[in-house]
Design a protein around this motif. Structure first.
Motif, short mmCIF file in Angstrom:
data_model
loop_
_atom_site.label_atom_id
_atom_site.label_comp_id
_atom_site.label_asym_id
_atom_site.label_seq_id
_atom_site.Cartn_x
_atom_site.Cartn_y
_atom_site.Cartn_z
N ALA A 153 50.84 28.26 30.34
CA ALA A 153 51.14 27.57 31.59
C ALA A 153 51.64 28.56 32.64
CB ALA A 153 52.19 26.48 31.34
N THR A 154 52.48 29.50 32.22
CA THR A 154 53.01 30.48 33.19
C THR A 154 51.90 31.41 33.67
OG1 THR A 154 55.18 30.39 32.15
CG2 THR A 154 54.73 32.28 33.56
N ALA A 155 51.02 31.84 32.76
CA ALA A 155 49.92 32.73 33.17
C ALA A 155 49.03 32.03 34.19
CB ALA A 155 49.11 33.14 31.93
N GLU A 156 48.71 30.77 33.95
CA GLU A 156 47.89 30.00 34.90
C GLU A 156 48.61 29.84 36.24
OE1 GLU A 156 46.27 26.23 33.59
OE2 GLU A 156 45.76 27.11 31.65
N ARG A 157 49.90 29.54 36.17
CA ARG A 157 50.69 29.34 37.39
C ARG A 157 50.73 30.64 38.21
NH1 ARG A 157 52.26 27.33 41.96
NH2 ARG A 157 54.40 27.87 42.52
N MET A 158 50.82 31.79 37.54
CA MET A 158 50.89 33.06 38.27
C MET A 158 49.58 33.35 39.00
SD MET A 158 53.89 34.18 38.28
CE MET A 158 54.57 32.52 38.07
N VAL A 159 48.44 33.00 38.39
CA VAL A 159 47.15 33.19 39.08
C VAL A 159 47.08 32.28 40.30
CG1 VAL A 159 44.66 32.86 38.87
CG2 VAL A 159 45.91 34.02 37.05
N GLU A 160 47.51 31.03 40.11
CA GLU A 160 47.52 30.05 41.21
C GLU A 160 48.42 30.55 42.35
OE1 GLU A 160 49.87 25.95 41.27
OE2 GLU A 160 48.35 25.99 39.70
N LEU A 161 49.60 31.04 41.98
CA LEU A 161 50.56 31.53 42.99
C LEU A 161 50.02 32.79 43.68
CD1 LEU A 161 53.46 30.87 44.02
CD2 LEU A 161 54.33 32.42 42.25
N ALA A 162 49.39 33.68 42.91
CA ALA A 162 48.83 34.90 43.50
C ALA A 162 47.78 34.55 44.56
CB ALA A 162 48.20 35.78 42.42
N ARG A 163 46.95 33.54 44.27
CA ARG A 163 45.90 33.14 45.21
C ARG A 163 46.45 32.70 46.57
NH1 ARG A 163 41.01 32.87 42.70
NH2 ARG A 163 41.02 32.48 40.46
N GLU A 164 47.70 32.24 46.56
CA GLU A 164 48.33 31.75 47.81
C GLU A 164 48.97 32.88 48.61
OE1 GLU A 164 51.28 28.99 46.49
OE2 GLU A 164 49.81 27.62 45.59
N GLN A 165 49.04 34.09 48.03
CA GLN A 165 49.76 35.18 48.70
C GLN A 165 48.92 35.81 49.80
OE1 GLN A 165 53.02 35.51 47.73
NE2 GLN A 165 52.35 33.78 46.49
N PRO A 166 49.58 36.26 50.87
CA PRO A 166 48.86 37.00 51.92
C PRO A 166 48.23 38.26 51.34
CG PRO A 166 51.17 36.58 52.56
CD PRO A 166 51.02 36.14 51.14
N GLY A 167 46.97 38.51 51.69
CA GLY A 167 46.31 39.74 51.27
C GLY A 167 45.64 39.68 49.92
N PHE A 168 45.73 38.53 49.24
CA PHE A 168 45.04 38.38 47.94
C PHE A 168 43.53 38.31 48.15
CE2 PHE A 168 43.05 35.65 44.76
CZ PHE A 168 43.47 36.22 43.58
N LEU A 169 42.76 39.09 47.39
CA LEU A 169 41.30 39.12 47.57
C LEU A 169 40.53 38.54 46.38
CD1 LEU A 169 40.90 42.72 49.05
CD2 LEU A 169 41.01 40.56 50.30
N GLY A 170 41.16 38.54 45.19
CA GLY A 170 40.44 38.02 44.02
C GLY A 170 41.09 38.50 42.74
N VAL A 171 40.62 37.95 41.62
CA VAL A 171 41.18 38.32 40.31
C VAL A 171 40.10 38.19 39.24
CG1 VAL A 171 42.08 35.99 39.86
CG2 VAL A 171 43.15 37.96 38.74
#
Lengths: 112, 112
Positions: free
Chosen positions: A31-49
């Protein structure tokens, strides 16, 4: 959504997170790993994962960012820092986190 | 041997190869993939490699090198070029190959 990140032309940055999971799985990892990807996507400057983990518990996650500033801001995010501490304490036997400048890219097939 | 590459202090380079395997497996993929890692280890400037593929056919292989020159020499290796052509024709539905300069590294736990 494709596995491959649709990163831009020109220079950008990557964070290569290579990890070995602890034998004891620990609650909440998925759950935490999924949440971190979701949160990363919302960050300024995020391009992909792009992320892969195999049955032996070895994993590589590469995230892509527009600048070192965006990477540092994401590293300092409060919710992310709590997850990092829990990761070191419970979920990861070992890891290497490498911050890189992408100098060039070659493509084959579709993605993004 | 640990999953994590024991890379040096200071600057070095990485090649991030993110790929999606073709549905039709094709003969010889496994043997060629193993041979390419073995051959890479023999090249001047090779520092290490980390590789993961999951059951869905998504994979990330990161190799580490001392310089862009070493990366270009490895890319131009004759046996490697034959494998690259076969990979595009038969084994990979799509891939991204990104050449990066490693700017910094953080470690947790043992590796190397």
């Amino acid at each position: 959504m494709s596995f491959l990140a649709d990163t831009p032309q020109g220079h950008y940055y990557s964070v290569i997170f290579s990890s070995v999971r602890s034998a004891d799985d620990g609650d909440g990892y998925g759950a935490t790993a999924e949440r971190m990807v979701e949160l990363a996507r919302e960050q300024p400057g995020f391009l992909g994962v792009e992320s892969v983990r195999d049955a032996d518990g070895n994993g590589i996650t590469v995230s892509y960012w527009d600048s070192l500033e965006s990477i540092h801001r994401w590293g300092a995010n409060a919710e992310h820092r709590l997850a990092q501490a829990e990761g070191r304490a419970r979920w990861y036997e070992s890891y290497r986190l490498r911050v890189c400048r992408v100098e060039g890219e070659r493509r084959h097939g579709r993605g993004g």
